[in-house]
Design an enzyme around this catalytic site. Sequence first.
Site, PDB file in Angstrom:
ATOM      1  N   ASP A   1       0.368  -1.236   0.504  1.00 21.50           N
ATOM      2  CA  ASP A   1       0.152   0.016  -0.086  1.00 21.50           C
ATOM      3  C   ASP A   1       1.186   1.333   0.076  1.00 21.50           C
ATOM      4  OD1 ASP A   1      -2.878   1.528   0.079  1.00 21.50           O
ATOM      5  OD2 ASP A   1      -1.571   1.863   2.455  1.00 21.50           O
TER       6      ASP A   1
ATOM      7  N   GLU B   1      13.855 -16.187  -0.532  1.00 21.55           N
ATOM      8  CA  GLU B   1      13.679 -16.944   0.771  1.00 21.55           C
ATOM      9  C   GLU B   1      13.368 -18.374   0.634  1.00 21.55           C
ATOM     10  OE1 GLU B   1      14.710 -15.499   4.612  1.00 21.55           O
ATOM     11  OE2 GLU B   1      15.645 -13.670   3.838  1.00 21.55           O
TER      12      GLU B   1
HETATM   13  C1  GLC Z   1      -3.645   3.056  -0.637  1.00 23.12           C
HETATM   14  C2  GLC Z   1      -5.395   2.520  -0.350  1.00 23.12           C
HETATM   15  C3  GLC Z   1      -6.025   3.824   0.539  1.00 23.12           C
HETATM   16  C4  GLC Z   1      -6.173   3.529   1.735  1.00 23.12           C
HETATM   17  C5  GLC Z   1      -4.633   4.346   1.356  1.00 23.12           C
HETATM   18  C6  GLC Z   1      -4.501   4.847   2.585  1.00 23.12           C
HETATM   19  O1  GLC Z   1      -4.027   4.356  -1.858  1.00 23.12           O
HETATM   20  O2  GLC Z   1      -5.275   1.423  -1.436  1.00 23.12           O
HETATM   21  O3  GLC Z   1      -7.746   2.549  -0.486  1.00 23.12           O
HETATM   22  O4  GLC Z   1      -6.907   4.805   1.872  1.00 23.12           O
HETATM   23  O5  GLC Z   1      -3.641   3.460   0.870  1.00 23.12           O
HETATM   24  O6  GLC Z   1      -3.796   3.653   3.153  1.00 23.12           O
END
Ligand code: GLC
Length: 558
Positions: A197, A248
Amino acid sequence: MVYEVYLRSFADSNGDGIGDIGGLRARLPYLRDLGVDALWITPWYPSPMADGGYDVRDYCDIDPCFGTLADADALIAEAHELGLRLIIDLVPNHTSEQHPWFTAALAAGPGAPERDRYFFRDGRAGGAEPPNDWISAFGGSAWSRCSGPDGEPEQWYLHTFAPQQPDLDWADPGVQADFDAILRFWLDRGVDGLRVDAAPAMAKTPGLPDAGHAPGALFESTSWVDNPHWDVEAVHDVLRRWRAIGDEYDGERIFVTEAVVNGPERLSRYVRPDEMHTTFNFDYLRSAWDAGSLRTVIDATLTALAPVGAPATWVLSSHDETRHVTRFGRADTAAATMGFDVAAGSADLALGLRRARAATLLTLALPGGAYLYQGEELGLPEVEDLPEDALQDPTWERSGHAARGRDGCRVPLPWSGQKPPFGFTAEGVRPWLPQPGDWAGLTVEVQQRDPDSALSLYRSALRLRRSLAALHEAPLTWLRSEPEVLAFARGRSFTCVANLGARPVALPVAGRVVLTSGPCPGHLPPDTAAWVVAGDPPDDLPHGVPAPVQRTAGSLGG
Ligand code: GLC
Ligand code: CA
């Protein structure tokens, strides 16, 4: 093809109105029958849900609203039995404000080593102003001020997203080591991959200099160059460290990054050979429904990725974007991200669906992988009229109620029946976001029986994609066509043609039409795409695939 499961909205097994692991386990055969290769599951960790689970309180457990670790283990095993691989969501840039690391840092006070895991800084102007001009993806300053035990205002802390999501400082060795262990925790349990993310947020220019944002600037990271809080070089050290850990493990464990950066060249840096395997292609998602723009994006993507040897990853929708049936039905078909498309205008959903169906055939014919967001196989539109008191996305509050945010693409799926909750949860239970009353015609139950439904189109396309060898390896070659038509070959035997113009066109290639996105009465109508195979259809067409599609029987312009 990877299917994004937005867990809260997929299927509810225990009647609390929130989708969960049990609901997903029960529907795995649906995903196998759809033709999915792998699932990506949005965060399932214990979370106060200030941002739909992207605010994690504990990275090594499951939130009770989704189930237990035992449920997760069972899901992994059952998915594998069905031949489905499983990718989970890793949220490394920030924790929840309720994570023990953050509560300890707050309690320890200014200067304490516990604060080194995050970005605590003194404010400017005697403490009253944020330490710099950085902005949050959800609107406003990226800094919030904390108060000491006596209630007096104290230092500020950084949050690229909501204030409930404090950013970790990835220069801190403790943070790095703890995440090594978190990665191993899940890889040991058998997950096949991790979706990273907000990867470009994970490094900041030392000294945290101002970015030079204009007052009221929006978080438009696709236009940023040399920004001190996004796409900073040190991000790549972290990605290399993780790749080494993934390597790994036996089997192929893959990483995919979410990186909304300035163009394909910057993006390709995330998938260099010792970094991530794939990264979402948001430029493709953002392109207008226009042959020239799409062709430019496709070419730029393939050109930028060729030197690093990584496959492209095409995306049309996600839990953060306006659903593409709606986007493609608007006058302006280019998407805004993260729910900031305040003045998007109304959508012609019949037009949007026709284009979305054509876009599906286009996307699934491109070289590389594709990510499909749950519900797009049903042709679901964005729900644009959710009642204000139902909205949950932090964007709504952070924007001072100017932008409604992303809830409209997160409405629970309609599975069956005539009225809400459409089989998503137990009869009489209110799903966590209300479903429109008029979705009875969009349920899986109805679409399964209809050979012309969006669901049937996805199934046919995904089956063909598996069986046609040209779609696995062969490079893309553009064919000569009218300017409003996208026509390309994959190898010698396969062609995809999409008409994005306003007039019908003759198919520019000969061959047998094996699938079309809509009726093709002797020509290719506007907003329609076709897959054409040279010569006789391949012998290995799987049973059940219309070949050619009945309504296109006969030659098609030839
Ligand atoms: C990414 C996710 C989103 C979230 C953001 C913060 O963009 O897809 O849904 O709000 O990260 O974690
Ligand atoms: Ca539930």
